[in-house]
Structure formats: structure tokens, C-alpha cells
Design a protein around this motif. Structure first.
Motif: not given
Length: 173
Positions: A13, A30, A40, A73
Motif C-alpha cells: 500500500s 492492496d 488486491d 485502496n
């Protein structure tokens, strides 16, 4: 790092900027919409679960404390939560905060409680945000869950030790 024998990176992330192709393999976690290898999370599905849980407990106005919804995200979480709540005839109000720290959770709850359409339940887009929401609720004399329900997304170890215990949508480890 490649000089030290690192064969690749797992990027959690974060935006690593531009890495020349072929220099080192990257696997993104993510980061919806990224090209290349990645994992994901089903943020939209998690949002639906949170919405169904909160609406199923009778909440007709739910607040979401989240990092910016425009972040790839976070978009799915907000969308899934909104869709589930609409299906139950419930509404969603959103407090966007700068990041995922407890201070951000406190600020987000403060923003939501200042609204005329004050929510009776809060969904937090991260464990640390949820803990910040709990702190702020306690500082304002609100009892969780009697006065305000709190649930969160992306379960993390600190949330498991909260008082009162938090309902968190998590992922298999």
C-alpha cells in the motif's frame, strides 16, 4: 538492495514512484489498478459486510472514517458500504482524514459527531482509525456500543485487544 542480493520487493500500500522495468521484481499488495504482479484485497466485499452488519443491527445512519476515498485502496470500501446500506434503507456520511493513525480516527469521529445527521454507528477504514474512534468516543463520554457502534476494516492485532472488543472485517492470514 539488489547489490545485497535482494531478489525483489513486496510493496504494501505504498507508492514507490517509477522503478525502471526489469531492475527488480515488485509485487504490489492492496494497490488496485496497478499493472504487473499484485494481490488486491476485496475492499468492496468488506464494505458490504460492514454495511450489512451495521444496518442489520438497526443503524440507519452510518459514518465512515477513512483515508481519502480517492485512494484506490479506499474507493471499493466506500462503494461496498454505501451499496449495502442503501439496500437496507440506511444512509452513509463520510469523514475523510489524512491517514490511518489514531489521531485521524479521533478527528474523523469529531467531524461526524458535529453533523446534524449524526450517525449511530461508525465504520473505520483501518484498525488504528477504529482505535482512535474508540478513544474519542470515550473522551466524549459515549459508551460503545450502547451509544455508538464501532466496526472496522482490515483487522490488525491491536484491534483484538481493544476494550470494548471491536468487530473487524479481516482477511485470512
Amino acid at each position: 538492495m539488489t547489490a545485497r542480493g535482494v531478489a525483489g520487493f513486496v510493496v504494501l500500500s505504498a507508492d514507490v514512484g517509477r522503478v525502471p522495468p526489469g531492475v527488480v521484481p515488485l509485487v504490489y499488495v492492496d494497490r488496485p489498478g496497478r499493472t504487473g504482479c499484485g494481490i488486491d484485497l476485496d475492499a468492496e466485499g468488506a464494505g458490504r459486510l460492514l454495511g450489512e452488519h451495521l444496518a442489520g443491527h438497526g443503524h440507519r445512519q452510518v459514518g465512515l472514517v477513512t483515508a481519502p476515498v480517492a485512494w484506490p485502496n479506499m474507493t471499493g470500501l466506500e462503494r461496498g458500504l454505501r451499496l449495502a446500506l442503501e439496500a437496507w434503507g440506511s444512509g452513509l456520511v463520510v469523514a475523510e482524514v489524512a491517514g490511518f493513525h489514531t489521531e485521524d480516527g479521533r478527528r474523523g469521529l469529531g467531524d461526524l459527531l458535529a453533523r446534524p445527521d449524526r450517525p449511530t454507528a461508525i465504520a473505520a477504514a483501518g484498525a488504528m482509525l477504529a482505535l482512535g474512534v474508540l478513544e474519542e468516543a470515550g473522551a466524549r463520554g459515549l459508551r460503545v456500543p450502547a451509544d455508538l457502534a464501532v466496526a472496522g476494516y482490515a483487522d490488525a492485532a491491536p484491534a483484538r485487544f481493544s476494550a470494548p472488543p471491536l468487530t473487524m472485517v479481516g482477511f485470512p492470514e
